[in-house]
Design a protein around this motif. Structure first.
Motif, PDB file in Angstrom:
ATOM      1  N   GLU A 176       0.838  -1.202   0.000  1.00  0.00           N
ATOM      2  CA  GLU A 176       0.000   0.000   0.000  1.00  0.00           C
ATOM      3  C   GLU A 176       0.877   1.258   0.000  1.00  0.00           C
TER       4      GLU A 176
ATOM      5  N   SER B 145       3.336  -1.773   5.133  1.00  0.00           N
ATOM      6  CA  SER B 145       2.462  -2.773   4.516  1.00  0.00           C
ATOM      7  C   SER B 145       2.865  -4.192   4.884  1.00  0.00           C
TER       8      SER B 145
ATOM      9  N   TRP C  69       6.735   2.778   2.771  1.00  0.00           N
ATOM     10  CA  TRP C  69       5.492   2.143   2.311  1.00  0.00           C
ATOM     11  C   TRP C  69       5.553   0.628   2.534  1.00  0.00           C
TER      12      TRP C  69
END
Length: 455
Positions: free
Chosen positions: A293, A432, A428
């Motif tokens: 994500e 995630s 990120w």
């Protein structure tokens, strides 16, 4: 009766005697650091971890890689990644590779957690901070109060660490992590409590009204002389598995303890080899690719979770293998690569040379990935663990093919990419996939490729 005269030669060992003495010491150390002794020591330390869980009533989190040896897989609630030197005197850095933000949700739901680890060097009861009472801490203030155990951390060291907090906060914000999401998951500040086998363990679960406790549990019993041995017990027995485990993993150990303990030491390497091969051949159920994500098409998976080669697949699949294969054999279908980079550090180094080919393959397939009628389109990257090589390639693609909102934009970007930008994209991945743990060699390959590309 004649008397004998003691000479210098009688008092000083010969070179041969010294050699035999060193050889004897080496053989003694190898025998005490046997596989059986290590596994028995792990079992003893795991029993202490269970006692701590019963006392504090919070879930067990393994500090990888070592911590997983001391937790029955059925009782393991998650993983954390802290280096053994994190927090040592003078080692006060913010790591974008090891955010461990996955713990926040666990802590919020369970009013804390217990992080399990071990050490080959002694930690004692002076690290206990639950005896140090102070006022509640508020994470809502711009600069939180920093509470330290006065028995271990001096006032000077406290001031040095405190002066760095603002820079840590700035570094975290630069990653673009949605901090508001994590703040909603907890209701109180976090506070560490250190526990060792020398600690007084409560007889019933404790309640902490002013903070969420993060119990940092060192399961190893302290042994004079470090890891050597004390009556067969080995401190930090789960460390350095590459030197003794013959490929044995915590999951295989816990599933086969009886047969391992009942097998003679000399036969253990063969038994372990057979058990590891059997575990590798067993079908793996429920392995699903993990979405990076905020993208909606980039996924990471283990090789064992990747579907067979299909020409008609709408997925773009790149499999990074630990065997070495020629570049000419990498493209196994129009939508798939099977790339043999080699194992461990060799694979990480070879990733640098392979990245131009891999990026070119994605760029060639951008029309397929941008086709709005192809609703099932995905980029799936896989390696053996889904934690190292696949993460390195995913990081590369995030930097080149995705905008700041995580939208796939097509052609590889020629923007000026620096370490700060790479760290933000790595953030990120860290949020995630908390268990992602790319090696330094892998990240060095990615950094070199991205920052040396022609603009």
């Amino acid at each position: 009766m004649p008397t004998s005269t003691t000479t210098t030669a009688d008092l000083i060992f010969s070179d041969q005697a010294n050699h035999n003495f060193s050889k004897t010491l080496g053989e003694l150390k190898r025998s005490t650091l046997s596989i059986h002794n290590r596994l028995r020591s792990i079992e003893e330390d795991a029993a202490f971890a269970k006692r701590v869980r019963a006392a504090y009533g919070r879930p067990l989190i393994a500090n990888e890689r070592c911590g997983s040896w001391y937790i029955d897989p059925e009782e393991k609630a998650g993983s954390a990644y802290f280096k053994s030197t994190d927090g040592h005197t003078g080692v006060w850095k913010f790591s974008s590779r090891r955010l461990n933000l996955n713990l926040v949700e666990t802590i919020g739901k369970n009013d804390g957690c217990i992080i399990i680890d071990s050490t080959r060097r002694g930690k004692n009861d002076t690290h206990m901070v639950q005896r140090y009472k102070s006022g509640p801490v508020s994470y809502r203030t711009p600069l939180p109060r920093f509470i330290h155990p006065p028995q271990v951390v001096s006032n000077t060291e406290h001031a040095q660490i405190f002066s760095l907090l603002q820079s840590f906060e700035k570094a975290l914000k630069s990653l673009g992590v949605p901090l508001d999401v994590y703040k909603k998951q907890i209701s109180k500040p976090l506070r560490p409590i250190w526990v060792t086998p020398d600690s007084d363990i409560a007889s019933s679960p404790l309640v902490f009204e002013d903070f969420h406790p993060v119990i940092c549990c060192t399961v190893s019993r302290r042994v004079a002389g470090g890891e050597f041995s004390e009556g067969g017990y080995i401190q930090g027995a789960g460390d350095d598995t590459e030197n003794w485990a013959h490929g044995l993993t915590p999951r295989v150990f816990w599933a086969n303890r009886e047969s391992l303990f009942s097998t003679p030491e000399a036969d253990l390497p063969d038994l372990i080899s057979a058990l590891v091969k059997k575990a590798a051949a067993e079908p793996v159920v429920g392995i699903l690719p993990k979405l990076v994500e905020p993208t909606y098409i980039l996924f990471v998976n283990r090789i064992s979770g990747v579907a067979p080669i299909e020409e008609s697949s709408s997925d773009l699949t790149i499999v990074l293998r630990s065997t070495i294969t020629e570049e000419a054999a990498w493209e196994t279908s129009t939508t798939r690569l099977d790339v043999g980079l080699g194992p461990h550090k060799l694979g990480s180094r070879n990733l640098r040379a392979a990245l131009p080919f891999l990026v070119g393959f994605v760029e060639k397939n951008t029309p397929r990935l941008l086709d709005s009628t192809n609703s099932g389109r995905r980029i799936i990257i896989a390696c053996e663990t889904a934690k190292d090589l696949a993460i390195g390639l995913a990081l590369t693609l995030l930097c080149l093919f995705f905008d700041g909102n995580g939208t796939f934009v097509g052609s590889a970007s020629r923007r000026n990419i620096d370490k700060s930008f790479i760290r933000s994209r790595l953030g990120w991945i860290s949020t995630s996939m908390p268990d992602a743990n790319p090696s330094r060699a892998t990240l060095q390959s990615v950094n070199s490729f991205l920052m040396e590309r022609p603009k």
